[in-house]
Each structure stands twice: as structure tokens, then as C-alpha cells.
Write an enzyme that holds these catalytic residues in place. Structure first.
Site, mmCIF file in Angstrom:
data_model
loop_
_atom_site.group_PDB
_atom_site.id
_atom_site.type_symbol
_atom_site.label_atom_id
_atom_site.label_comp_id
_atom_site.label_asym_id
_atom_site.label_seq_id
_atom_site.Cartn_x
_atom_site.Cartn_y
_atom_site.Cartn_z
ATOM 1 N N ASP A 84 -6.844 2.429 -3.177
ATOM 2 C CA ASP A 84 -6.231 3.223 -3.219
ATOM 3 C C ASP A 84 -6.750 3.716 -4.268
ATOM 4 O O ASP A 84 -7.000 2.983 -5.376
ATOM 5 C CB ASP A 84 -4.716 3.177 -3.533
ATOM 6 N N ASN A 140 5.589 6.688 2.733
ATOM 7 C CA ASN A 140 6.772 8.223 2.750
ATOM 8 C C ASN A 140 6.284 9.171 3.931
ATOM 9 O O ASN A 140 4.762 9.072 4.118
ATOM 10 C CB ASN A 140 5.525 8.196 1.238
ATOM 11 N N HIS A 146 7.761 12.136 -1.231
ATOM 12 C CA HIS A 146 6.965 10.816 -1.791
ATOM 13 C C HIS A 146 5.484 11.272 -0.810
ATOM 14 O O HIS A 146 4.821 10.971 -1.531
ATOM 15 C CB HIS A 146 7.160 9.864 -3.104
ATOM 16 N N HIS A 153 -0.042 7.013 6.625
ATOM 17 C CA HIS A 153 -0.476 5.986 5.895
ATOM 18 C C HIS A 153 0.430 4.844 4.907
ATOM 19 O O HIS A 153 1.681 4.831 4.463
ATOM 20 C CB HIS A 153 -1.452 6.869 4.197
ATOM 21 N N HIS A 155 1.333 2.046 2.114
ATOM 22 C CA HIS A 155 0.764 1.204 1.415
ATOM 23 C C HIS A 155 1.018 0.187 0.725
ATOM 24 O O HIS A 155 2.235 -0.861 1.252
ATOM 25 C CB HIS A 155 1.332 1.431 -0.343
#
Ligand code: 5GP
Length: 197
Positions: A84, A140, A146, A153, A155
Site C-alpha cells: 500500500d 472494504n 471506507h 482488495h 489489506h
């Protein structure tokens, strides 16, 4: 504004001026409301062809097409993982399917399986590389949840040295009957394997 009559040589009465101001104010507020509705409208669900436009334009699709660089940590035929660019903690990694869909519920079983197969391995790699022992997997879906990039994706966010994901968790007070009612509605839609309790 049709009621605004000039009284003499292009001058307006005070009442006409006030009326014009209020009509203009109301028109501006309608335009703001329409613009906000336009922005918040879920084009993804409403129109598949717009979904494909949205998918071809987002930043992860550009990364997948090699049009912008990323710090790649893993790739196979169905999955790409990269750092990220604005990490919550060192090692914060994003894992994406190569299939271009906006949210998890739109993901095919094959893409979901491909992600599921590598997520634990990538989590181990991130932990081993950073020395963190704790981490969050965050996923999300939708702007109010958010999501900022409309390509599915996951995280992987290490939690250590005071860095990582902050969570606000506000449980609702519910009656057992409410749990039963929602359980039945979800189970009826979840397919044959939904359990009974
Ligand atoms: P979301 O809020 O949609 O779950 O998270 C999107 C994530 O994508 C954010 O954490 C953001 O930092 C990351 N991101 C946005 N643009 C880029 C980019 O161009 N490159 C990389 N590597 N990450 C990005």
C-alpha cells in the site's frame, strides 16, 4: 422568475429582487442535491457497462495493466499483491484479484478461491518480514464502508509498535428474536449448506 416585472427603465421592485434571490438559492440547492445524488448513486450495480468503465479506470486496474508502478510482493495467474502506497504500518500489503470487480460479493468462486489460497501465505510473509505477530485483514466494500478504490482488495495490516488499523466497534443491543429473524433471512439466501441453530 417569470413574475419579476421591471417597474421602470430596467429597475426591479424590492419584492421582485428578493423573489429572484430565493428562486436562485433554491435552484442552486437543487443542483447541489442532484450532484450529490449523482455522485453517491451506485453505478456499479445499476449498469454493468458503466461498471466496466469504472473498472477500467481505477488505479488498481492501471497497476494490473502495468501503466503505473507498484511494489509487487507476489503474483500468480489470478492474484497480485503489492505494498500500500499509504501504509498504516510498515509492510501494509494489498492483495487483489486480477478479475476486475468492484466488491467482494461480485467476485467469482474461482477468483475468491485464488485469493483465499494465497492470503494465509502472504500474511505469514508480511509477519516474517516485519517482525509483527499481530495483524488485521481488512476488506472494504462500498464508499460508506471506507472503500476508496473500486477493485476488490484485501489489506494485510501488521499491528505493532502502536501502528496499524484503528477500530471503532460499537455493538448493538439486540433481542434474541431479532437474531432469529435476520438469521432466517440470511440463511434462506446463503444456499443449501447454511446450517441450523
Ligand atoms: P480502501 O479504502 O479502498 O479499502 O483502500 C484503498 C487503498 O489503496 C488505500 O489504503 C490506499 O492507500 C491504497 N492506494 C490508493 N492508491 C494507490 C496506488 O496508486 N498505489 C498503491 N500501492 N496503493 C494505493
Amino acid at each position: 422568475l417569470g413574475v419579476m416585472e421591471p417597474v421602470s427603465k430596467g429597475r426591479f421592485t424590492k419584492a421582485a429582487r428578493n423573489l429572484a434571490r430565493s428562486r436562485i438559492g433554491s435552484a442552486v440547492s437543487h443542483m447541489r442535491e442532484a450532484s450529490s445524488l449523482f455522485r453517491s448513486f451506485s453505478w456499479t450495480y445499476a449498469c454493468p457497462s458503466l461498471n466496466s468503465i469504472q473498472m477500467s479506470e481505477n488505479i488498481f486496474s492501471k497497476i494490473l495493466r502495468g501503466e503505473i508502478p507498484c511494489h509487487r510482493v507476489y503474483e500468480d495467474e489470478a492474484v497480485l499483491a503489492f505494498l500500500d502506497v499509504n501504509p498504516l504500518a510498515p509492510g501494509h500489503t494489498l492483495v487483489i484479484p486480477k478479475a476486475a470487480v468492484a466488491t467482494l460479493d461480485l467476485l467469482s468462486d474461482d477468483s475468491a478461491a485464488a485469493i483465499g489460497r494465497v492470503l494465509p501465505r502472504l500474511a505469514r510473509a508480511v509477519m516474517a518480514a516485519t517482525g509483527a505477530t499481530d495483524y488485521n485483514i481488512l476488506q472494504n466494500n462500498g464508499a460508506s464502508a471506507h472503500q476508496a478504490v473500486f477493485h476488490v482488495h484485501f489489506h494485510i495490516i501488521p499491528k505493532f509498535e502502536g501502528k496499524g488499523l484503528g477500530i471503532v466497534w460499537q455493538p448493538l443491543a439486540v433481542e434474541p428474536s431479532q437474531l432469529t429473524a435476520i438469521r432466517e433471512r440470511i440463511a434462506a439466501r446463503a444456499g443449501a449448506q447454511a446450517g441450523k441453530d
